[in-house]
Design an enzyme around this catalytic site. Structure first.
Site, PDB file in Angstrom:
ATOM      1  N   HIS A   1      -8.237 -10.814  -6.560  1.00 40.00           N
ATOM      2  CA  HIS A   1      -8.473 -10.618  -4.683  1.00 40.00           C
ATOM      3  C   HIS A   1      -7.828 -11.055  -3.493  1.00 40.00           C
ATOM      4  CE1 HIS A   1     -12.779 -11.479  -2.893  1.00 40.00           C
ATOM      5  NE2 HIS A   1     -11.382 -11.127  -1.449  1.00 40.00           N
TER       6      HIS A   1
ATOM      7  N   HIS B   1       6.369  -4.620  -1.533  1.00 37.95           N
ATOM      8  CA  HIS B   1       7.291  -3.824  -2.426  1.00 37.95           C
ATOM      9  C   HIS B   1       7.339  -4.217  -3.955  1.00 37.95           C
ATOM     10  CE1 HIS B   1      11.325  -5.396  -2.341  1.00 37.95           C
ATOM     11  NE2 HIS B   1      11.016  -5.826  -0.993  1.00 37.95           N
TER      12      HIS B   1
END
Length: 176
Positions: A143, A134
């Protein structure tokens, strides 16, 4: 009818194609009727990267599918310049919170998790089993390799987080 042109037919391009093939609309139908590749070197591609504008009438969506961030960004910009939609591709076995924000040209692979109010930039790759907790921010081109975990952190543009690495409570990482 919706068709997808994948820019790059290497290993990452094939992973992107499998993700796109697995995607379904709300009625359970495939999202794409046709999926093909443009690639300068791979046999089986319908054309070369420079042929992109020629395919605009047949393909509505184009997706940059190369591992190197700068090349991915360049292909993204080229697709946008020629009027293609650059979608977000999310494998049906991934979890993406409805409150997360995902940028164009990002692919989220099986078993990846993007949790509550996370922000993912454009042309990111969230590999198999990666976890973005979160409120985290992944800037453009990040990536996350297989199993990478990001918690309480902001990852700067173009960073690659290797397999199995956990990053916690970092507001900024250094490049290199």
């Amino acid at each position: 009818m919706k068709n997808l042109l994948i820019l790059g037919a290497g290993g990452h391009g094939r992973v992107v194609a499998e993700t796109a093939r697995a995607m379904r609309d709300t009625e359970g139908n495939p999202v794409y009727d046709k999926i093909d590749f443009l690639d300068d070197l791979k046999p089986g591609a319908v054309g070369k990267i420079n042929d992109l504008p020629v395919f605009k009438k047949e393909y509505q969506d184009a997706f940059p599918a190369v591992g190197v961030y700068q090349k991915r960004l360049e292909l993204y910009s080229r697709a946008k310049r020629f009027g293609f939609t650059v979608p977000v591709l999310i494998h049906p076995e991934a979890y993406v919170s409805p409150s997360a924000t995902i940028g164009e040209g990002t692919v989220i692979l099986p078993k990846a998790v993007v949790h509550t109010e996370a922000t993912i930039g454009k042309v990111c790759i969230l590999s198999i089993g990666s976890l973005t907790d979160h409120d985290c921010v992944l800037e453009d081109g990040v990536h996350l390799d297989c199993g990478a975990i990001i918690k309480g952190s902001r990852i700067p543009e173009g960073e690659r987080i290797p397999c199995g690495i956990a990053i916690e409570n970092q507001k900024e990482m250094r490049k290199g």
